[in-house]
Design a protein around this motif. Structure first.
Motif, PDB file in Angstrom:
ATOM      1  N   GLN A 158       0.826  -1.199   0.000  1.00 48.61           N
ATOM      2  CA  GLN A 158       0.000   0.000   0.000  1.00 48.61           C
ATOM      3  C   GLN A 158       0.859   1.247   0.000  1.00 48.61           C
ATOM      4  O   GLN A 158       2.030   1.223   0.351  1.00 48.61           O
ATOM      5  CB  GLN A 158      -0.899   0.020   1.236  1.00 48.61           C
ATOM      6  CG  GLN A 158      -2.119  -0.869   1.113  1.00 48.61           C
ATOM      7  CD  GLN A 158      -3.149  -0.550   2.179  1.00 48.61           C
ATOM      8  OE1 GLN A 158      -2.841   0.105   3.165  1.00 48.61           O
ATOM      9  NE2 GLN A 158      -4.344  -1.011   1.971  1.00 48.61           N
ATOM     10  N   VAL A 159       0.237   2.370  -0.398  1.00 47.53           N
ATOM     11  CA  VAL A 159       0.927   3.645  -0.395  1.00 47.53           C
ATOM     12  C   VAL A 159      -0.038   4.711   0.101  1.00 47.53           C
ATOM     13  O   VAL A 159      -1.232   4.676  -0.216  1.00 47.53           O
ATOM     14  CB  VAL A 159       1.472   3.978  -1.802  1.00 47.53           C
ATOM     15  CG1 VAL A 159       0.359   4.086  -2.825  1.00 47.53           C
ATOM     16  CG2 VAL A 159       2.300   5.242  -1.779  1.00 47.53           C
ATOM     17  N   GLN A 160       0.455   5.616   0.908  1.00 46.28           N
ATOM     18  CA  GLN A 160      -0.335   6.748   1.384  1.00 46.28           C
ATOM     19  C   GLN A 160       0.180   8.002   0.686  1.00 46.28           C
ATOM     20  O   GLN A 160       1.388   8.185   0.543  1.00 46.28           O
ATOM     21  CB  GLN A 160      -0.217   6.909   2.898  1.00 46.28           C
ATOM     22  CG  GLN A 160      -0.857   5.778   3.697  1.00 46.28           C
ATOM     23  CD  GLN A 160       0.023   4.543   3.751  1.00 46.28           C
ATOM     24  OE1 GLN A 160       1.225   4.642   3.960  1.00 46.28           O
ATOM     25  NE2 GLN A 160      -0.586   3.374   3.545  1.00 46.28           N
ATOM     26  N   LEU A 161      -0.743   8.863   0.278  1.00 48.86           N
ATOM     27  CA  LEU A 161      -0.406  10.038  -0.508  1.00 48.86           C
ATOM     28  C   LEU A 161      -0.872  11.311   0.187  1.00 48.86           C
ATOM     29  O   LEU A 161      -1.969  11.335   0.756  1.00 48.86           O
ATOM     30  CB  LEU A 161      -1.066   9.948  -1.888  1.00 48.86           C
ATOM     31  CG  LEU A 161      -0.762   8.692  -2.698  1.00 48.86           C
ATOM     32  CD1 LEU A 161      -1.621   8.657  -3.960  1.00 48.86           C
ATOM     33  CD2 LEU A 161       0.706   8.639  -3.050  1.00 48.86           C
ATOM     34  N   GLY A 162      -0.048  12.352   0.100  1.00 47.12           N
ATOM     35  CA  GLY A 162      -0.408  13.626   0.701  1.00 47.12           C
ATOM     36  C   GLY A 162       0.021  14.785  -0.184  1.00 47.12           C
ATOM     37  O   GLY A 162       1.217  14.949  -0.459  1.00 47.12           O
ATOM     38  N   GLU A 163      -0.947  15.575  -0.646  1.00 47.23           N
ATOM     39  CA  GLU A 163      -0.658  16.711  -1.514  1.00 47.23           C
ATOM     40  C   GLU A 163      -0.362  17.967  -0.707  1.00 47.23           C
ATOM     41  O   GLU A 163      -0.859  18.136   0.411  1.00 47.23           O
ATOM     42  CB  GLU A 163      -1.849  17.013  -2.436  1.00 47.23           C
ATOM     43  CG  GLU A 163      -2.302  15.872  -3.323  1.00 47.23           C
ATOM     44  CD  GLU A 163      -3.413  15.050  -2.696  1.00 47.23           C
ATOM     45  OE1 GLU A 163      -4.155  14.391  -3.423  1.00 47.23           O
ATOM     46  OE2 GLU A 163      -3.540  15.072  -1.450  1.00 47.23           O
ATOM     47  N   SER A 164       0.407  18.855  -1.320  1.00 47.41           N
ATOM     48  CA  SER A 164       0.673  20.168  -0.743  1.00 47.41           C
ATOM     49  C   SER A 164       0.962  21.140  -1.871  1.00 47.41           C
ATOM     50  O   SER A 164       1.212  20.726  -3.003  1.00 47.41           O
ATOM     51  CB  SER A 164       1.860  20.109   0.225  1.00 47.41           C
ATOM     52  OG  SER A 164       3.027  19.698  -0.449  1.00 47.41           O
ATOM     53  N   GLY A 165       0.908  22.436  -1.535  1.00 46.72           N
ATOM     54  CA  GLY A 165       1.283  23.454  -2.505  1.00 46.72           C
ATOM     55  C   GLY A 165       0.143  24.226  -3.108  1.00 46.72           C
ATOM     56  O   GLY A 165       0.358  25.152  -3.889  1.00 46.72           O
ATOM     57  N   GLY A 166      -1.086  23.854  -2.790  1.00 38.89           N
ATOM     58  CA  GLY A 166      -2.211  24.599  -3.329  1.00 38.89           C
ATOM     59  C   GLY A 166      -2.302  25.984  -2.724  1.00 38.89           C
ATOM     60  O   GLY A 166      -1.582  26.336  -1.789  1.00 38.89           O
ATOM     61  N   GLY A 167      -3.192  26.797  -3.294  1.00 38.19           N
ATOM     62  CA  GLY A 167      -3.374  28.138  -2.777  1.00 38.19           C
ATOM     63  C   GLY A 167      -4.111  29.007  -3.758  1.00 38.19           C
ATOM     64  O   GLY A 167      -4.749  28.515  -4.696  1.00 38.19           O
ATOM     65  N   LEU A 168      -4.009  30.314  -3.523  1.00 32.16           N
ATOM     66  CA  LEU A 168      -4.675  31.318  -4.353  1.00 32.16           C
ATOM     67  C   LEU A 168      -3.638  32.025  -5.211  1.00 32.16           C
ATOM     68  O   LEU A 168      -2.595  32.460  -4.699  1.00 32.16           O
ATOM     69  CB  LEU A 168      -5.400  32.318  -3.461  1.00 32.16           C
ATOM     70  CG  LEU A 168      -6.041  33.525  -4.136  1.00 32.16           C
ATOM     71  CD1 LEU A 168      -7.167  33.088  -5.065  1.00 32.16           C
ATOM     72  CD2 LEU A 168      -6.544  34.513  -3.084  1.00 32.16           C
ATOM     73  N   VAL A 169      -3.937  32.141  -6.493  1.00 31.22           N
ATOM     74  CA  VAL A 169      -3.024  32.794  -7.420  1.00 31.22           C
ATOM     75  C   VAL A 169      -3.837  33.559  -8.450  1.00 31.22           C
ATOM     76  O   VAL A 169      -4.980  33.178  -8.746  1.00 31.22           O
ATOM     77  CB  VAL A 169      -2.095  31.759  -8.092  1.00 31.22           C
ATOM     78  CG1 VAL A 169      -2.876  30.798  -8.959  1.00 31.22           C
ATOM     79  CG2 VAL A 169      -0.979  32.419  -8.861  1.00 31.22           C
ATOM     80  N   GLN A 170      -3.254  34.615  -8.980  1.00 29.97           N
ATOM     81  CA  GLN A 170      -3.930  35.371 -10.032  1.00 29.97           C
ATOM     82  C   GLN A 170      -3.767  34.680 -11.381  1.00 29.97           C
ATOM     83  O   GLN A 170      -2.797  33.939 -11.618  1.00 29.97           O
ATOM     84  CB  GLN A 170      -3.360  36.778 -10.112  1.00 29.97           C
ATOM     85  CG  GLN A 170      -3.793  37.685  -8.971  1.00 29.97           C
ATOM     86  CD  GLN A 170      -3.392  39.135  -9.186  1.00 29.97           C
ATOM     87  OE1 GLN A 170      -2.378  39.407  -9.819  1.00 29.97           O
ATOM     88  NE2 GLN A 170      -4.182  40.056  -8.652  1.00 29.97           N
ATOM     89  N   ALA A 171      -4.703  34.936 -12.257  1.00 33.32           N
ATOM     90  CA  ALA A 171      -4.625  34.388 -13.609  1.00 33.32           C
ATOM     91  C   ALA A 171      -3.297  34.788 -14.252  1.00 33.32           C
ATOM     92  O   ALA A 171      -2.838  35.924 -14.100  1.00 33.32           O
ATOM     93  CB  ALA A 171      -5.794  34.888 -14.438  1.00 33.32           C
ATOM     94  N   GLY A 172      -2.701  33.819 -14.933  1.00 33.48           N
ATOM     95  CA  GLY A 172      -1.393  34.043 -15.536  1.00 33.48           C
ATOM     96  C   GLY A 172      -0.240  33.634 -14.652  1.00 33.48           C
ATOM     97  O   GLY A 172       0.906  33.552 -15.119  1.00 33.48           O
ATOM     98  N   GLY A 173      -0.524  33.381 -13.389  1.00 34.67           N
ATOM     99  CA  GLY A 173       0.518  33.010 -12.441  1.00 34.67           C
ATOM    100  C   GLY A 173       0.822  31.526 -12.464  1.00 34.67           C
ATOM    101  O   GLY A 173       0.310  30.772 -13.305  1.00 34.67           O
ATOM    102  N   SER A 174       1.668  31.115 -11.513  1.00 37.08           N
ATOM    103  CA  SER A 174       2.123  29.732 -11.444  1.00 37.08           C
ATOM    104  C   SER A 174       1.984  29.191 -10.023  1.00 37.08           C
ATOM    105  O   SER A 174       2.024  29.947  -9.049  1.00 37.08           O
ATOM    106  CB  SER A 174       3.601  29.639 -11.858  1.00 37.08           C
ATOM    107  OG  SER A 174       3.793  30.054 -13.185  1.00 37.08           O
TER     108      SER A 174
END
Length: 123
Positions: free
Chosen positions: A1-17
């Motif tokens: 088995q593998v457990q997964l955890g995402e990070s790095g989301g947030g709020l950004v303006q259009a055109g951003g990264s």
């Protein structure tokens, strides 16, 4: 088995990264093809990108092709999603997923899922 955890989301303006990460725990991360999917309110889960176990082959959804890049570091048991030229329609919860053997664009073929991370792109 593998457990997964995402990070790095947030709020950004259009055109951003934004750059998302998905860290895996458990053994043999390199046994799994990895995928990113997203789901916006009221919509079905949508394929974003996938990468093979070795990282040599990738696949992208049509809406993100040329703007997003998936990569992985098997030594760190992590898969990444670099998102450039973001648009308001990219707003969604982004999930990483794992499956054994080959990559797939079908969410039903993935066995393990993270909890998701919110990405919001303002106009």
């Amino acid at each position: 088995q593998v457990q997964l955890g995402e990070s790095g989301g947030g709020l950004v303006q259009a055109g951003g990264s934004l750059s998302l990460s998905c860290a895996a725990s458990g053994r043999f991360f390199s046994d799994y093809a990895m995928g990113w999917f997203r789901q916006a309110p009221g919509k079905e889960r949508e394929f974003v990108a996938a990468i093979t176990r070795t990282g040599l082959t990738t696949s992208y959804g049509e809406d993100v092709k040329g703007r997003f890049t998936i990569s992985r570091d098997n030594a760190k048991s992590t898969v990444y999603l670099q998102m450039n030229s973001l648009k308001p329609e990219d707003t969604a919860v982004y999930y990483c997923a794992a499956r054994t053997l080959r990559l797939s664009a079908l969410y039903s073929e993935y066995d393990y899922w993270g909890q998701g991370t919110q990405v919001t792109v303002s106009p």
